[in-house]
Design an enzyme around this catalytic site. Sequence first.
Site, PDB file in Angstrom:
ATOM      1  N   LYS A  30     -34.826 -93.027 -17.217  1.00 41.12           N
ATOM      2  CA  LYS A  30     -35.282 -91.765 -16.625  1.00 41.12           C
ATOM      3  C   LYS A  30     -36.657 -92.746 -16.686  1.00 41.12           C
ATOM      4  CE  LYS A  30     -34.494 -88.790 -19.782  1.00 41.12           C
ATOM      5  NZ  LYS A  30     -32.896 -89.702 -20.579  1.00 41.12           N
ATOM      6  N   GLU A  97     -41.538 -87.497 -20.423  1.00 43.28           N
ATOM      7  CA  GLU A  97     -40.886 -86.190 -21.417  1.00 43.28           C
ATOM      8  C   GLU A  97     -41.238 -84.670 -21.025  1.00 43.28           C
ATOM      9  OE1 GLU A  97     -38.902 -88.218 -23.668  1.00 43.28           O
ATOM     10  OE2 GLU A  97     -39.245 -90.089 -24.087  1.00 43.28           O
TER      11      GLU A  97
END
Length: 207
Positions: A30, A97
């Site tokens: 990611k 995050e």
Amino acid sequence: MFLEPQFHRSPRETHTGWIEVICGSMFSGKTEELIRRVKRAIIAKQKVKIVKPILDTRYHQTNVVSHNSNYIEAIPVEHSKEILSIAKGSEVIGIDEAQFFDNHLTEICIELANQGKRVIVSGLDMDFEGNPFGQMPYLMSIAEFVTKLHAICARCGNIASYSFRLSAAKEKVLLGEKNEYEPRCRRCFLEGMQQRKELESRQLNIF
Ligand code: ZN
């Protein structure tokens, strides 16, 4: 592979923003994907800011660091509302995050996109129990573009979408490295959760 719908607008054109979500399990790449998109925006000479929650102190405080040390500078943020002022004057906002941010993050992302900014959100879609994580399900619903990445199951080699916690600790916010988590496919994740449950009930019966 994700391709940007547009990089440049003429100043007279009505600015229209959008939200992109990059999600998946741990070790699915990611952050690397966030960095890839941000670097392309920088090449297109766009003004970019990246933020991340302040609790992620695994690595250098001001860098978005991916596991292969491919990094880019990020501003540590405590409350999602701070992102509004940080984003002033920028065309692209990266949020890393995102699952750890407070529950105002969705409305902040909507506000930024409505201002004409491109918002790129990266985060874990599920916690270690396989439940939707923080604001991620809401962000995935309202985003124009959602990219779900997958890791490889550490047990069987199939496609993995779960982050299995190897340690017994229960806290959701446990920032982990490879020795604390492993990516697992649905079947291996279920097996692991079942084994843990049996182990816990056996321990309870002993005392
Ligand atoms: Zn598996």
